[in-house]
Scaffold this motif. Structure first.
Motif, PDB file in Angstrom:
ATOM      1  N   PRO A 128     -56.555 -24.544  59.618  1.00 44.96           N
ATOM      2  CA  PRO A 128     -57.194 -23.686  60.632  1.00 44.96           C
ATOM      3  C   PRO A 128     -58.718 -23.785  60.560  1.00 44.96           C
ATOM      4  O   PRO A 128     -59.294 -23.938  59.494  1.00 44.96           O
ATOM      5  N   VAL A 129     -59.347 -23.664  61.714  1.00 43.42           N
ATOM      6  CA  VAL A 129     -60.807 -23.664  61.805  1.00 43.42           C
ATOM      7  C   VAL A 129     -61.307 -22.236  61.611  1.00 43.42           C
ATOM      8  O   VAL A 129     -60.812 -21.290  62.238  1.00 43.42           O
ATOM      9  N   VAL A 130     -62.299 -22.069  60.748  1.00 40.35           N
ATOM     10  CA  VAL A 130     -62.867 -20.735  60.498  1.00 40.35           C
ATOM     11  C   VAL A 130     -63.821 -20.379  61.653  1.00 40.35           C
ATOM     12  O   VAL A 130     -64.694 -21.173  62.009  1.00 40.35           O
ATOM     13  N   VAL A 131     -63.644 -19.196  62.234  1.00 35.54           N
ATOM     14  CA  VAL A 131     -64.471 -18.783  63.369  1.00 35.54           C
ATOM     15  C   VAL A 131     -65.000 -17.364  63.148  1.00 35.54           C
ATOM     16  O   VAL A 131     -64.385 -16.549  62.448  1.00 35.54           O
ATOM     17  N   GLN A 132     -66.139 -17.118  63.750  1.00 40.46           N
ATOM     18  CA  GLN A 132     -66.680 -15.757  63.795  1.00 40.46           C
ATOM     19  C   GLN A 132     -66.153 -15.074  65.047  1.00 40.46           C
ATOM     20  O   GLN A 132     -66.123 -15.671  66.122  1.00 40.46           O
ATOM     21  N   THR A 133     -65.750 -13.836  64.883  1.00 37.19           N
ATOM     22  CA  THR A 133     -65.197 -13.106  66.020  1.00 37.19           C
ATOM     23  C   THR A 133     -66.022 -11.858  66.312  1.00 37.19           C
ATOM     24  O   THR A 133     -66.792 -11.382  65.471  1.00 37.19           O
ATOM     25  N   PHE A 134     -65.828 -11.368  67.530  1.00 43.73           N
ATOM     26  CA  PHE A 134     -66.489 -10.139  67.964  1.00 43.73           C
ATOM     27  C   PHE A 134     -65.430  -9.241  68.564  1.00 43.73           C
ATOM     28  O   PHE A 134     -64.653  -9.673  69.434  1.00 43.73           O
ATOM     29  N   THR A 135     -65.353  -8.000  68.097  1.00 43.42           N
ATOM     30  CA  THR A 135     -64.371  -7.047  68.622  1.00 43.42           C
ATOM     31  C   THR A 135     -64.971  -6.316  69.815  1.00 43.42           C
ATOM     32  O   THR A 135     -66.039  -5.705  69.711  1.00 43.42           O
ATOM     33  N   VAL A 136     -64.313  -6.389  70.935  1.00 44.87           N
ATOM     34  CA  VAL A 136     -64.814  -5.813  72.181  1.00 44.87           C
ATOM     35  C   VAL A 136     -64.749  -4.288  72.128  1.00 44.87           C
ATOM     36  O   VAL A 136     -63.727  -3.709  71.737  1.00 44.87           O
ATOM     37  N   ALA A 155     -69.102 -17.520  68.123  1.00 44.55           N
ATOM     38  CA  ALA A 155     -69.995 -18.618  67.746  1.00 44.55           C
ATOM     39  C   ALA A 155     -69.201 -19.918  67.692  1.00 44.55           C
ATOM     40  O   ALA A 155     -68.003 -19.923  67.380  1.00 44.55           O
ATOM     41  N   GLY A 156     -69.862 -21.046  68.020  1.00 44.00           N
ATOM     42  CA  GLY A 156     -69.201 -22.352  67.968  1.00 44.00           C
ATOM     43  C   GLY A 156     -68.145 -22.539  69.021  1.00 44.00           C
ATOM     44  O   GLY A 156     -67.149 -23.237  68.782  1.00 44.00           O
ATOM     45  N   ILE A 157     -68.345 -21.949  70.201  1.00 46.00           N
ATOM     46  CA  ILE A 157     -67.298 -22.005  71.224  1.00 46.00           C
ATOM     47  C   ILE A 157     -67.095 -23.424  71.752  1.00 46.00           C
ATOM     48  O   ILE A 157     -66.031 -23.743  72.298  1.00 46.00           O
ATOM     49  N   SER A 158     -68.083 -24.301  71.586  1.00 45.30           N
ATOM     50  CA  SER A 158     -67.930 -25.678  72.072  1.00 45.30           C
ATOM     51  C   SER A 158     -66.877 -26.454  71.272  1.00 45.30           C
ATOM     52  O   SER A 158     -66.383 -27.496  71.720  1.00 45.30           O
ATOM     53  N   LEU A 159     -66.519 -25.952  70.079  1.00 44.20           N
ATOM     54  CA  LEU A 159     -65.532 -26.621  69.229  1.00 44.20           C
ATOM     55  C   LEU A 159     -64.113 -26.147  69.504  1.00 44.20           C
ATOM     56  O   LEU A 159     -63.150 -26.677  68.939  1.00 44.20           O
ATOM     57  N   MET A 160     -63.977 -25.117  70.360  1.00 42.67           N
ATOM     58  CA  MET A 160     -62.662 -24.538  70.605  1.00 42.67           C
ATOM     59  C   MET A 160     -61.890 -25.344  71.655  1.00 42.67           C
ATOM     60  O   MET A 160     -62.466 -26.054  72.487  1.00 42.67           O
ATOM     61  N   ARG A 161     -60.565 -25.237  71.583  1.00 45.02           N
ATOM     62  CA  ARG A 161     -59.687 -25.802  72.605  1.00 45.02           C
ATOM     63  C   ARG A 161     -58.443 -24.917  72.696  1.00 45.02           C
ATOM     64  O   ARG A 161     -58.152 -24.132  71.789  1.00 45.02           O
ATOM     65  N   VAL A 202     -56.881 -21.162  64.228  1.00 51.33           N
ATOM     66  CA  VAL A 202     -58.149 -20.732  63.644  1.00 51.33           C
ATOM     67  C   VAL A 202     -57.886 -19.665  62.595  1.00 51.33           C
ATOM     68  O   VAL A 202     -56.801 -19.081  62.499  1.00 51.33           O
ATOM     69  N   ARG A 203     -58.920 -19.421  61.806  1.00 50.60           N
ATOM     70  CA  ARG A 203     -58.869 -18.341  60.810  1.00 50.60           C
ATOM     71  C   ARG A 203     -60.144 -17.512  60.949  1.00 50.60           C
ATOM     72  O   ARG A 203     -61.239 -18.044  60.971  1.00 50.60           O
ATOM     73  N   GLU A 204     -59.954 -16.208  61.030  1.00 46.00           N
ATOM     74  CA  GLU A 204     -61.095 -15.302  61.232  1.00 46.00           C
ATOM     75  C   GLU A 204     -61.962 -15.242  59.991  1.00 46.00           C
ATOM     76  O   GLU A 204     -61.467 -15.077  58.869  1.00 46.00           O
ATOM     77  N   TYR A 205     -63.253 -15.401  60.189  1.00 45.28           N
ATOM     78  CA  TYR A 205     -64.182 -15.354  59.071  1.00 45.28           C
ATOM     79  C   TYR A 205     -64.313 -13.911  58.568  1.00 45.28           C
ATOM     80  O   TYR A 205     -64.521 -12.981  59.335  1.00 45.28           O
ATOM     81  N   LYS A 206     -64.183 -13.749  57.270  1.00 47.57           N
ATOM     82  CA  LYS A 206     -64.329 -12.447  56.626  1.00 47.57           C
ATOM     83  C   LYS A 206     -65.444 -12.547  55.598  1.00 47.57           C
ATOM     84  O   LYS A 206     -65.384 -13.365  54.684  1.00 47.57           O
ATOM     85  N   ALA A 207     -66.450 -11.712  55.758  1.00 51.56           N
ATOM     86  CA  ALA A 207     -67.559 -11.721  54.802  1.00 51.56           C
ATOM     87  C   ALA A 207     -67.097 -11.145  53.485  1.00 51.56           C
ATOM     88  O   ALA A 207     -66.345 -10.167  53.445  1.00 51.56           O
ATOM     89  N   GLU A 208     -67.508 -11.787  52.411  1.00 54.38           N
ATOM     90  CA  GLU A 208     -67.128 -11.305  51.086  1.00 54.38           C
ATOM     91  C   GLU A 208     -67.856 -10.014  50.783  1.00 54.38           C
ATOM     92  O   GLU A 208     -69.050  -9.887  51.051  1.00 54.38           O
ATOM     93  N   PRO A 209     -67.124  -9.029  50.192  1.00 54.90           N
ATOM     94  CA  PRO A 209     -67.760  -7.753  49.886  1.00 54.90           C
ATOM     95  C   PRO A 209     -68.806  -7.907  48.770  1.00 54.90           C
ATOM     96  O   PRO A 209     -68.723  -8.784  47.967  1.00 54.90           O
TER      97      PRO A 209
END
Length: 348
Positions: free
Chosen positions: A28-36, A330-336, A341-348
Motif C-alpha cells: 500500500p502507498v502511504v498517504v496523508q488524509t484530511f477529515t472533512v 497530498a500527492g494526489i498526482s500519484l493516485m489512481r 493505500v495506507r493512512e499516514y499516522k504520526a508517531e506519538p
C-alpha cells in the motif's frame, strides 16, 4: 522419434513456466488524509492597516514677510480660529493707510465733480473718470486690508500641530508651508484586500469590523466602513479599502500607527465544507474531484465535487462531500482509481 522429442520439449517448458510463477503482493502507498468537517460559512479576515487622519492641512501665508510670532508646538492641540503664526504687519499697515488716503481723495473729487456735473460745469467724461477713480481706489483699499489680514494664520479647525517648518524671525515666502495641522477627531484605517476576497464578498456591507494596535491584543475598538477603490491595483491586483473610527482621541491610535483590522460577517449563511486546495484537482471546464479514502477497503476512489471559491489555502466545496469523509490531501498526482493505500499516522 521426432514426435517424442517434441512432446518432451512441451512438458519441459510447462514445468519451467510453473516454477517461475511467483505471487507478487502489492504494497500500500502511504498517504496523508484530511477529515472533512462542516463550519459556519461566515468568513473572518484580518489585514494589516495604516492609521491616518481624516483631514490634514498645510498652513501657508498668502503674503510674504518676516515671521515675528508663532504658536506652533508639535503635538499641541489647537482650537479653530486660534492665531498660530504672524508676519510683521507694519508694511501692510502702511499700505492700508496709503490706500485710505488715495480713496479719500478720490471720494472728495467725485463729490465735487458730481456737483459740477449736475449744473453742467463739467463734461460727462470727466464725471465718468471721477467715478472710475473712486471705484479703483476703493478696490485697492479693500485689497490692502485683505493683505493685512493675511499677515496672521489661524487654525482652520480643532486639531493638532503635526509638524512645523519655520522658526521666528525667518522670512516667509508666499505659498510656502509653515506647518501641518491634523484633524484627529476621526481616524482612517487603510489596507489592501486581495481581489479574490473582494469578489467573494462583493456588495456585502453587513460586517463587524474591529481594530487594534499591533502587539496590543486586549484593546480592541469597533470601526466602520468608509469607502473602497472601484478598480484593483494593476500590479498587486488588490483593492484599497478604508474603514474609520469616531471619537479617535479616546483610543490609543495615532496617525502612522501599525494596526490590525479584523472583519467578520454578521450572522451566518449556513454551513460550508472547506478542504485543502492541495486535495482538489481538475478545472472549471472538466470539473473538479478529490480522492476519497475508503476505511474498509483501504483504497481510493475518485469523487466529483463542486467548488464555490477559494479562501486562503482552502477550497469551498458545495457538493460531493459530507462531514466525516476522508480525502487524500497530498500527492494526489500519484493516485489512481482503486489504488491500495495506507493512512499516514504520526508517531506519538
Amino acid at each position: 522419434m521426432k514426435q517424442w522429442i517434441f512432446i518432451g520439449l512441451i512438458i519441459l517448458c510447462q514445468s519451467c513456466s510453473e516454477s517461475e510463477v511467483v505471487e507478487v503482493k502489492e504494497e500500500p502507498v502511504v498517504v496523508q488524509t484530511f477529515t472533512v468537517v462542516e463550519k459556519p460559512s461566515n468568513d473572518i479576515y484580518e489585514f494589516p492597516a495604516v492609521v491616518s487622519v481624516v483631514k490634514s492641512v498645510e498652513l501657508r501665508f498668502e503674503v510674504a514677510g518676516r515671521l515675528i510670532a508663532t504658536d506652533l508646538v508639535k503635538g499641541r492641540k489647537v482650537k479653530k480660529g486660534q492665531v498660530l503664526a504672524q508676519i510683521d504687519p507694519v508694511p501692510y499697515e502702511r499700505k492700508v493707510k496709503d490706500r485710505e488716503a488715495r480713496h479719500e481723495l478720490a471720494a472728495n473729487d467725485l463729490k465735487r465733480i458730481e456737483a459740477l456735473y449736475k449744473t453742467g460745469g463739467v463734461s460727462p467724461s470727466a464725471y465718468d473718470n471721477a467715478k472710475t477713480q473712486f471705484e479703483t481706489t476703493l478696490l485697492d483699499l479693500n485689497n490692502a486690508k485683505q493683505d493685512l489680514s493675511y499677515t496672521k494664520v489661524t487654525a482652520p479647525f480643532d486639531g493638532f500641530v503635526s509638524d512645523r517648518y519655520v522658526e521666528n524671525d525667518s522670512y516667509v515666502q508666499v505659498g510656502v508651508s509653515i506647518a501641518t495641522i491634523q484633524d484627529r477627531s476621526s481616524l482612517y484605517f487603510s489596507f489592501d484586500v486581495p481581489e479574490r476576497v473582494m469578489t467573494l464578498n462583493k456588495g456585502n456591507r453587513d460586517v463587524v469590523a474591529t481594530a487594534r494596535i499591533v502587539g496590543i491584543e486586549d484593546q480592541v475598538y469597533p470601526i466602520h466602513y468608509v469607502e473602497h477603490q472601484a478598480t484593483p491595483d494593476p500590479v498587486t491586483q488588490t483593492y484599497k479599502v478604508t474603514f474609520g473610527i469616531d471619537n479617535a482621541q479616546e483610543t490609543i491610535f495615532n496617525p502612522g500607527s501599525r494596526a490590525m483590522v479584523k472583519i467578520e460577517e454578521r450572522g451566518t449563511r449556513g454551513k460550508v465544507i472547506a478542504v485543502p486546495v492541495s486535495a482538489v484537482f481538475g478545472d472549471e471546464k472538466s470539473g473538479f474531484a478529490v480522492w476519497l479514502y475508503d476505511d474498509n477497503s483501504n483504497k481510493v476512489v475518485k469523487k466529483a465535487v463542486t467548488v464555490n471559491g477559494l479562501v486562503g489555502k482552502l477550497a469551498l466545496v458545495n457538493s460531493g462531500l459530507q462531514a466525516g469523509d476522508k480525502i487524500v490531501s497530498a500527492g494526489i498526482s500519484l493516485m489512481r482509481e482503486g489504488l491500495l493505500v495506507r493512512e499516514y499516522k504520526a508517531e506519538p
